[in-house]
Design a protein around this motif. Structure first.
Motif, short mmCIF file in Angstrom:
data_model
loop_
_atom_site.label_atom_id
_atom_site.label_comp_id
_atom_site.label_asym_id
_atom_site.label_seq_id
_atom_site.Cartn_x
_atom_site.Cartn_y
_atom_site.Cartn_z
N ASN A 1 1.04 -0.95 -0.04
CA ASN A 1 0.10 0.11 0.05
C ASN A 1 0.95 1.15 -0.04
O ASN A 1 1.79 1.45 0.88
CB ASN A 1 -0.86 0.21 1.22
N LEU A 2 0.70 1.99 -0.99
CA LEU A 2 1.36 3.26 -1.09
C LEU A 2 0.63 4.42 -0.78
O LEU A 2 -0.39 4.60 -1.12
CB LEU A 2 2.11 3.47 -2.53
N ARG A 3 1.29 5.45 0.15
CA ARG A 3 0.59 6.59 0.78
C ARG A 3 1.51 7.80 0.52
O ARG A 3 2.54 7.60 0.93
CB ARG A 3 0.09 6.43 1.86
N ARG A 4 1.26 8.92 -0.42
CA ARG A 4 1.70 9.97 -0.29
C ARG A 4 2.00 10.75 0.87
O ARG A 4 0.94 11.00 1.30
CB ARG A 4 1.36 10.77 -1.34
N THR A 5 3.10 11.23 1.49
CA THR A 5 2.96 11.92 2.60
C THR A 5 3.96 13.04 2.50
O THR A 5 4.49 13.14 1.05
CB THR A 5 3.67 11.37 3.75
N ASN A 6 4.47 14.10 3.31
CA ASN A 6 4.96 15.27 3.12
C ASN A 6 6.58 14.81 3.21
O ASN A 6 7.27 15.31 2.34
CB ASN A 6 5.09 16.07 4.40
N GLY A 7 6.76 13.57 3.57
CA GLY A 7 8.28 12.89 3.62
C GLY A 7 8.54 12.25 2.34
O GLY A 7 9.56 11.81 2.13
N GLY A 8 7.51 11.88 1.51
CA GLY A 8 7.79 11.02 0.49
C GLY A 8 6.43 10.07 0.00
O GLY A 8 5.40 10.45 0.57
N GLU B 1 5.03 6.52 1.61
CA GLU B 1 5.15 5.77 2.77
C GLU B 1 4.47 4.27 2.21
O GLU B 1 3.67 4.31 1.37
CB GLU B 1 3.98 6.18 3.77
N VAL B 2 5.43 3.29 2.29
CA VAL B 2 5.24 1.82 1.95
C VAL B 2 4.56 1.09 3.07
O VAL B 2 5.43 0.88 4.25
CB VAL B 2 6.55 1.30 1.24
N ALA B 3 3.60 0.37 2.90
CA ALA B 3 3.04 -0.46 3.70
C ALA B 3 2.71 -1.78 3.38
O ALA B 3 2.50 -2.00 2.15
CB ALA B 3 1.79 0.08 4.49
N ARG B 4 2.76 -2.95 4.16
CA ARG B 4 2.49 -4.43 3.81
C ARG B 4 1.03 -4.69 3.91
O ARG B 4 0.30 -4.28 5.11
CB ARG B 4 3.34 -5.32 4.73
N LEU B 5 0.52 -5.13 2.92
CA LEU B 5 -1.01 -5.59 3.02
C LEU B 5 -1.11 -6.92 3.31
O LEU B 5 -0.29 -7.60 3.14
CB LEU B 5 -1.88 -5.28 1.77
N PRO B 6 -2.25 -7.32 4.04
CA PRO B 6 -3.26 -6.70 4.74
C PRO B 6 -3.18 -6.05 5.86
O PRO B 6 -4.34 -5.64 6.21
CB PRO B 6 -4.26 -7.96 4.35
N GLN B 7 -2.21 -6.31 6.64
CA GLN B 7 -2.02 -5.63 7.90
C GLN B 7 -1.80 -4.25 7.90
O GLN B 7 -2.17 -3.70 8.93
CB GLN B 7 -0.92 -6.26 8.65
N ASN B 8 -1.26 -3.53 6.48
CA ASN B 8 -0.88 -2.31 6.48
C ASN B 8 0.06 -1.81 7.63
O ASN B 8 0.10 -0.78 7.97
CB ASN B 8 -2.13 -1.23 6.79
N THR B 9 0.96 -2.76 7.64
CA THR B 9 2.29 -2.46 8.27
C THR B 9 3.33 -1.78 7.70
O THR B 9 3.75 -1.93 6.65
CB THR B 9 2.78 -3.81 8.88
N VAL B 10 3.67 -0.45 8.23
CA VAL B 10 4.62 0.34 7.64
C VAL B 10 6.02 -0.13 7.49
O VAL B 10 6.61 -0.55 8.54
CB VAL B 10 4.51 1.94 8.08
N LEU B 11 6.55 -0.23 6.32
CA LEU B 11 7.89 -0.72 5.93
C LEU B 11 8.82 0.37 6.03
O LEU B 11 10.11 0.20 6.58
CB LEU B 11 7.81 -1.88 4.85
N GLY B 12 8.69 1.41 5.50
CA GLY B 12 9.35 2.57 5.46
C GLY B 12 8.83 3.61 4.46
O GLY B 12 7.78 3.48 3.93
N THR B 13 9.65 4.67 4.02
CA THR B 13 9.37 5.66 3.31
C THR B 13 10.30 6.01 2.21
O THR B 13 11.41 5.73 2.36
CB THR B 13 9.19 6.95 4.32
N LEU B 14 9.80 6.09 1.03
CA LEU B 14 10.65 6.45 -0.14
C LEU B 14 10.76 7.90 -0.36
O LEU B 14 9.58 8.45 -0.25
CB LEU B 14 10.14 5.65 -1.41
N ALA B 15 11.75 8.46 -0.61
CA ALA B 15 11.90 9.85 -0.86
C ALA B 15 11.64 10.23 -2.21
O ALA B 15 12.71 10.32 -3.11
CB ALA B 15 13.23 10.58 -0.25
N LEU B 16 10.62 10.24 -2.88
CA LEU B 16 10.38 10.41 -4.18
C LEU B 16 9.54 11.84 -4.33
O LEU B 16 8.77 12.07 -3.53
CB LEU B 16 9.32 9.45 -4.80
#
Length: 65
Positions: free
Chosen positions: A41-48, A50-65
């Motif tokens: 699951n990818l979600r745009r934030t101010n920092g880039g 955010e990458v999360a694993r589905l189905p738990q929606n556990t955040v793995l990290g943030t990409l600076a894009l």
């Protein structure tokens, strides 16, 4: 989740996979849709992006894009 057809939690491998997949599509919406199929699951934030694993929606990290 899966990057290059193997299960991984290594953020460097996941980031490389996501960037390669982003180059294949025309829009960010299409990219997000494709990545949901791979279990991310990818979600745009101010920092880039955010990458999360589905189905738990556990955040793995943030990409600076």
């Amino acid at each position: 989740m899966f990057a290059e057809n193997k299960l991984t939690d290594d953020m460097a491998e996941i980031e490389a996979f996501l960037v390669r997949e982003r180059a294949k599509v025309l829009s960010e919406a299409e990219w997000k849709f494709r990545m949901r199929g791979y279990g991310y699951n990818l979600r745009r934030t101010n920092g880039g992006v955010e990458v999360a694993r589905l189905p738990q929606n556990t955040v793995l990290g943030t990409l600076a894009l």
